[in-house]
Design an enzyme around this catalytic site. Structure first.
Site, mmCIF file in Angstrom:
data_model
loop_
_atom_site.group_PDB
_atom_site.id
_atom_site.type_symbol
_atom_site.label_atom_id
_atom_site.label_comp_id
_atom_site.label_asym_id
_atom_site.label_seq_id
_atom_site.Cartn_x
_atom_site.Cartn_y
_atom_site.Cartn_z
ATOM 1 N N GLY A 198 -23.031 0.970 -26.459
ATOM 2 C CA GLY A 198 -22.492 1.631 -25.258
ATOM 3 C C GLY A 198 -23.362 2.787 -24.803
ATOM 4 N N CYS A 244 -23.835 8.296 -22.972
ATOM 5 C CA CYS A 244 -23.055 8.663 -21.786
ATOM 6 C C CYS A 244 -21.626 8.125 -21.893
ATOM 7 C CB CYS A 244 -23.753 8.119 -20.534
ATOM 8 S SG CYS A 244 -22.749 8.205 -19.062
ATOM 9 N N GLY A 258 -28.127 22.441 -28.257
ATOM 10 C CA GLY A 258 -29.038 21.472 -27.649
ATOM 11 C C GLY A 258 -29.312 20.253 -28.505
ATOM 12 N N HIS A 316 -13.554 19.716 10.430
ATOM 13 C CA HIS A 316 -12.865 20.967 10.123
ATOM 14 C C HIS A 316 -11.404 20.697 9.800
ATOM 15 C CE1 HIS A 316 -11.736 25.176 10.342
ATOM 16 N NE2 HIS A 316 -10.721 24.804 11.108
HETATM 17 C C1 LIG Z 1 -21.262 15.952 -24.524
HETATM 18 C C2 LIG Z 1 -22.273 15.435 -23.532
HETATM 19 C C3 LIG Z 1 -21.938 15.390 -22.191
HETATM 20 C C4 LIG Z 1 -22.855 14.920 -21.262
HETATM 21 N N1 LIG Z 1 -22.489 14.897 -19.953
HETATM 22 C C5 LIG Z 1 -23.360 14.474 -19.023
HETATM 23 C C6 LIG Z 1 -22.989 14.437 -17.645
HETATM 24 O O1 LIG Z 1 -21.882 14.798 -17.268
HETATM 25 N N2 LIG Z 1 -23.897 13.991 -16.752
HETATM 26 C C7 LIG Z 1 -25.168 13.599 -17.144
HETATM 27 O O2 LIG Z 1 -25.969 13.224 -16.283
HETATM 28 N N3 LIG Z 1 -25.526 13.606 -18.449
HETATM 29 C C8 LIG Z 1 -24.664 14.029 -19.395
HETATM 30 N N4 LIG Z 1 -25.029 14.017 -20.709
HETATM 31 C C9 LIG Z 1 -26.374 13.507 -21.064
HETATM 32 C C10 LIG Z 1 -26.424 11.969 -21.014
HETATM 33 O O3 LIG Z 1 -25.351 11.444 -21.761
HETATM 34 C C11 LIG Z 1 -27.758 11.465 -21.552
HETATM 35 O O4 LIG Z 1 -28.805 12.054 -20.804
HETATM 36 C C12 LIG Z 1 -27.897 9.937 -21.437
HETATM 37 O O5 LIG Z 1 -26.762 9.280 -21.935
HETATM 38 C C13 LIG Z 1 -29.143 9.477 -22.202
HETATM 39 O O6 LIG Z 1 -29.281 8.073 -22.121
HETATM 40 P P1 LIG Z 1 -30.411 7.309 -22.971
HETATM 41 O O7 LIG Z 1 -30.412 5.904 -22.504
HETATM 42 O O8 LIG Z 1 -31.673 8.077 -22.913
HETATM 43 O O9 LIG Z 1 -29.936 7.398 -24.488
HETATM 44 P P2 LIG Z 1 -28.655 6.784 -25.248
HETATM 45 O O10 LIG Z 1 -27.569 6.451 -24.316
HETATM 46 O O11 LIG Z 1 -28.383 7.735 -26.356
HETATM 47 O O12 LIG Z 1 -29.178 5.405 -25.845
HETATM 48 C C14 LIG Z 1 -30.048 5.335 -26.922
HETATM 49 C C15 LIG Z 1 -29.769 4.049 -27.692
HETATM 50 O O13 LIG Z 1 -30.878 3.799 -28.552
HETATM 51 C C16 LIG Z 1 -30.405 3.262 -29.756
HETATM 52 N N5 LIG Z 1 -31.440 3.511 -30.776
HETATM 53 C C17 LIG Z 1 -31.945 4.694 -31.182
HETATM 54 N N6 LIG Z 1 -32.951 4.512 -32.061
HETATM 55 C C18 LIG Z 1 -33.085 3.171 -32.229
HETATM 56 C C19 LIG Z 1 -33.961 2.363 -33.018
HETATM 57 N N7 LIG Z 1 -34.909 2.881 -33.778
HETATM 58 N N8 LIG Z 1 -33.812 1.014 -32.945
HETATM 59 C C20 LIG Z 1 -32.854 0.457 -32.169
HETATM 60 N N9 LIG Z 1 -32.010 1.189 -31.398
HETATM 61 C C21 LIG Z 1 -32.127 2.515 -31.431
HETATM 62 C C22 LIG Z 1 -29.105 4.007 -30.013
HETATM 63 O O14 LIG Z 1 -28.268 3.272 -30.871
HETATM 64 C C23 LIG Z 1 -28.544 4.143 -28.588
HETATM 65 O O15 LIG Z 1 -27.648 3.095 -28.272
HETATM 66 C C24 LIG Z 1 -24.135 14.481 -21.671
HETATM 67 C C25 LIG Z 1 -24.478 14.507 -23.030
HETATM 68 C C26 LIG Z 1 -23.564 14.982 -23.950
HETATM 69 C C27 LIG Z 1 -23.937 15.021 -25.408
#
Ligand SMILES: Cc1cc2nc3c(=O)[nH]c(=O)nc-3n(C[C@H](O)[C@H](O)[C@H](O)COP(=O)(O)OP(=O)(O)OC[C@H]3O[C@@H](n4cnc5c(N)ncnc54)[C@H](O)[C@@H]3O)c2cc1C
Length: 468
Positions: free
Chosen positions: A45, A48, A272, A446
């Site tokens: 999932g 996010c 962070g 408005h």
């Molecule tokens: C509490 C919180 C609230 C947030 N609220 C917001 C918001 O309101 N608006 C907003 O824009 N952003 C928000 N963010 C930030 C946002 O969630 C992230 O920027 C975004 O989800 C990142 O997506 P991603 O695809 O980079 O990583 P992710 O969604 O983390 O996906 C990474 C995937 O890689 C997989 N993975 C990792 N390493 C490996 C490996 N070696 N082999 C195979 N699979 C692997 C993991 O299992 C995971 O499924 C929030 C973050 C947090 C913590």
């Protein structure tokens, strides 16, 4: 194909099926490529949906309703006997997250690409070794492995123990008091959520003001509002140590010349996250990193040109729509090498879902000053605006930055009611490179919150005419 011989298993292998990875996989598979998506999570999932935007905003909305009910007396509405059933608040959040995650899992399993459940690491620039024992080769690879909570800067914090945002979103019961370490969006959103559900909250922030990506005047509006709601905020601090006694946790920190401390039932560590790149074997692939962050060019190519990176692992912004755009850009550039797309920060948009909400797009005054850019700026407060007065939401302001020569809008900021929605008018205006004069001339119904933008736009348009 750079230095590759023989048949490869896939055209594209995507590591990580979060927002960025899914976007890259959908784009490349949509263009007819053979794509594998590899994800090692127990639960699919992405951040996010599972532990980020969606659960936090569900809880914040519940907290906002709770607050509105408490404040209802101002509108002549009595809300005696108001009660919060925290277990039901959390159960609703869980049900929604399950729905969102199930939808994403169905998309991942739809057969457009092959989904492989395993951890991946590079064994050479075109080969991934999977935790299942399988080896997989691909012509192009997209790294989208997200981020992890950064380690604590103080060893004693680890010993004392703390909650992360993951834990805060899964609380079964509310602690009486929480010391929140950090003053970024996640820290402040969770701090306000906890406070509105009755937790005594103290925020300890490193920088001189909270939300350091925003201008100080905007961040101060949020600080003021949080203080008025009863939160205690310390800014410009340095954490010294943490200890535990009698079931309570104490964090000692330095603020100016004083050593202070805060004692609470729990600590929320929200200082962070960092790119999740350790253990990927990036050296075997020739992919360079800096402070754990994968370095890319504006086409999302890493130092190994056939390997791309997108999302939190590439940064520099941890924002989900940026992760998606980066994933799509990587996908597009793999499928259209002779018509590349580039990412840029001109329309960088950030929203903080505190109340008042904060939204910004493009340049801030702070960034303009740092880059030596001359901009004209105009602000207008919500306490002098019809619709916000009707709503009793009189905190904050809107601000526009414009090019003094052309009047083009270069940045916008809104701190106030529905700030996260309102900022999108300026995102659209900037996307079309509108001037302040064009924005001022655009019809605004408005009384709406949106018509507040016409005031700074008119002020700047008049100023530019006067200067010309
Ligand atoms: C509490 C919180 C609230 C947030 N609220 C917001 C918001 O309101 N608006 C907003 O824009 N952003 C928000 N963010 C930030 C946002 O969630 C992230 O920027 C975004 O989800 C990142 O997506 P991603 O695809 O980079 O990583 P992710 O969604 O983390 O996906 C990474 C995937 O890689 C997989 N993975 C990792 N390493 C490996 C490996 N070696 N082999 C195979 N699979 C692997 C993991 O299992 C995971 O499924 C929030 C973050 C947090 C913590």
């Amino acid at each position: 194909m750079s230095g590759v011989t023989g048949t490869l298993d896939y055209d594209v292998a995507v590591i990580g099926a979060g927002s960025a990875g899914f976007a890259a996989a959908r784009t490349t598979a949509g263009a007819g490529m053979r794509v594998a998506v590899i994800d090692g999570a127990e639960e699919l999932g992405g951040l996010c949906i599972l532990r980020g935007c969606m659960p936090s905003k569900t809880l914040l909305y519940a907290a906002e309703l709770m607050h509105a009910c408490r404040e209802a007396e101002r509108w002549g509405i009595r809300s005696k006997g108001l009660e919060c059933d925290f277990a039901r608040v959390m159960a609703r959040k869980d049900a929604l997250i399950k729905e969102f995650a199930d939808y994403r899992r169905r998309q991942l399993a739809s057969g457009t690409f092959e989904l492989i459940r395993a951890q991946a690491r590079f064994s050479d620039p075109h080969t991934l070794a999977l935790s299942s024992g399988r080896r997989l080769t691909a012509k192009h690879i997209v790294i989208s492995t997200g981020s992890v909570v950064a380690p604590s800067p103080v060893a004693s914090l680890e010993a004392v123990g703390y909650l992360t945002s993951d834990d805060a979103l899964e609380l079964k019961t509310l602690p009486k008091s929480v010391a929140v370490l950090g003053g970024g969006p996640v820290a402040l959103e969770l701090a306000q959520f906890l406070a509105r559900f009755g937790v005594n909250v103290t925020v300890v922030q490193r920088s001189p003001h909270v939300l350091k990506g925003f201008d100080a005047d905007a961040a101060e509006e949020v600080e003021k509002a949080l203080r008025r709601e009863g939160l205690t905020l310390y800014t410009d601090t340095r954490i010294l140590e943490a200890r535990k006694a009698g079931g309570l946790k104490t964090v000692q920190f330095r603020q100016g010349d004083e050593t202070r401390s805060v004692t609470a039932e729990e600590i929320l560590f929200a200082l962070g996250r960092r790119p999740n790149t350790a253990g990927l074997g990036l050296e075997a692939a020739g992919v360079k990193v800096e402070n754990h962050r994968i370095l890319t060019n504006d086409r999302m190519q890493t130092s190994a040109p056939h390997i791309y990176a997108a999302g939190d692992c590439a940064g520099p912004h941890e924002i989900v729509h940026v992760a998606i755009q980066q994933g799509e850009t990587a996908g597009h550039n793999i499928t259209h090498p002779f018509a590349p797309r580039r990412t840029d920060d001109r329309l960088l948009t950030e929203v903080v879902f505190t109340d008042p909400q904060l939204g910004r797009v493009g340049l801030t005054e702070k960034e303009a000053a740092a880059r030596g850019l001359v901009c004209l700026t105009a602000k207008y407060p919500f306490n002098d605006h019809g619709k916000s007065i009707i709503m009793g939401a009189q905190e904050g302001f809107v601000k526009l930055l414009a090019d003094p020569a052309t009047g083009e809008i270069l940045g916008g900021c809104c701190v106030g009611p529905h700030g996260g929605e309102l900022i999108h008018e300026i995102v659209a205006a900037m996307a079309k490179r509108m001037t302040v004069r064009e924005l001022a001339a655009m019809p605004h119904y408005h009384p709406t919150l949106a018509e507040i933008w016409t005031y700074p736009a008119e002020e700047l348009a008049a100023l530019i005419t006067h200067l010309a």
